[in-house]
Design an enzyme around this catalytic site. Structure first.
Site, PDB file in Angstrom:
ATOM      1  N   HIS A 120      40.509  47.793 -31.709  1.00  0.00           N
ATOM      2  CA  HIS A 120      39.188  47.303 -31.291  1.00  0.00           C
ATOM      3  C   HIS A 120      38.076  48.231 -31.751  1.00  0.00           C
ATOM      4  O   HIS A 120      36.962  47.775 -31.997  1.00  0.00           O
ATOM      5  CB  HIS A 120      39.150  47.131 -29.771  1.00  0.00           C
ATOM      6  CG  HIS A 120      40.188  46.173 -29.272  1.00  0.00           C
ATOM      7  ND1 HIS A 120      40.199  44.845 -29.625  1.00  0.00           N
ATOM      8  CD2 HIS A 120      41.276  46.372 -28.486  1.00  0.00           C
ATOM      9  CE1 HIS A 120      41.229  44.257 -29.060  1.00  0.00           C
ATOM     10  NE2 HIS A 120      41.908  45.164 -28.370  1.00  0.00           N
TER      11      HIS A 120
ATOM     12  N   CYS B  41      17.066  38.305 -17.468  1.00  0.00           N
ATOM     13  CA  CYS B  41      15.937  37.368 -17.490  1.00  0.00           C
ATOM     14  C   CYS B  41      16.423  36.086 -16.803  1.00  0.00           C
ATOM     15  O   CYS B  41      17.425  36.124 -16.085  1.00  0.00           O
ATOM     16  CB  CYS B  41      15.427  37.135 -18.916  1.00  0.00           C
ATOM     17  SG  CYS B  41      16.608  36.399 -20.064  1.00  0.00           S
TER      18      CYS B  41
HETATM   19  C1  RB5 Z   1      11.086  32.873 -18.295  1.00  0.00           C
HETATM   20  O1  RB5 Z   1      10.599  31.660 -17.817  1.00  0.00           O
HETATM   21  C2  RB5 Z   1      12.346  32.638 -19.121  1.00  0.00           C
HETATM   22  O2  RB5 Z   1      12.044  31.958 -20.295  1.00  0.00           O
HETATM   23  C3  RB5 Z   1      13.026  33.953 -19.429  1.00  0.00           C
HETATM   24  O3  RB5 Z   1      13.309  34.622 -18.255  1.00  0.00           O
HETATM   25  C4  RB5 Z   1      14.364  33.861 -20.151  1.00  0.00           C
HETATM   26  O4  RB5 Z   1      15.204  32.953 -19.547  1.00  0.00           O
HETATM   27  C5  RB5 Z   1      14.298  33.701 -21.612  1.00  0.00           C
HETATM   28  O5  RB5 Z   1      15.306  33.725 -22.325  1.00  0.00           O
END
Ligand code: RB5
Length: 145
Positions: free
Chosen positions: A133, A65
């Site tokens: 581990h 993300c």
């Molecule tokens: C999207 O704008 C952003 O919030 C998402 O990609 C991420 O970074 C969230 O944790």
């Protein structure tokens, strides 16, 4: 290896590279998207990757993300999933060697494609050391309420 992929709109530009690197390395991909830049919720894609890896339907996963934070929170809600948010190759290597991490999380707004490529190489080419581990890794789920 069979690898499940999931990203949101912010992660898509980097995921396009990851898809190419993993395909060129001979891996089989299960690609959950997203595939457009339309704003979506990272959870929807990270859940699918985590469920697929936890069920044994993929060996590992990659989630991306903007920051890598949201997708890593999401995948780490699942027993058997050890999602590693990596910003450098040391973390990627240690996540494999000591933690037997099975999902790689990255932030497309945090690292560039060059660093990400080295991270992917390290994550998919480093073996778990096992031994002490393994005991510790098992305790992640065993001691979780
Ligand atoms: C999207 O704008 C952003 O919030 C998402 O990609 C991420 O970074 C969230 O944790």
């Amino acid at each position: 290896m069979k690898i499940a992929l999931g990203c949101d709109h912010a992660g898509l530009p980097l995921m396009e590279h990851v898809r190419t690197w993993l395909t060129d390395a001979g891996h089989e991909l299960v690609d959950f998207g997203t595939h457009t830049l339309e704003s979506v919720d990272y959870t929807d894609f990270a859940h699918k990757v985590a469920q697929t890896v936890a069920a044994g339907d993929a060996d590992r996963g990659v989630v991306i993300c903007g920051t890598g934070l949201g997708v890593s929170y999401t995948v780490n809600r699942y027993k058997g999933i050890r999602g590693a948010l990596c910003t450098d190759t040391y973390l990627a290597k240690m996540a494999r060697m000591h933690n037997n991490a099975n999902v790689l999380a990255m932030g497309a707004r945090v690292i560039g494609a060059g660093v990400a490529e080295d991270i992917v190489q390290a994550f998919f080419n480093t073996e778990f050391e096992g031994g002490r581990h393994e005991r510790r890794v098992n305790k992640i789920d065993e001691d979780c309420v």
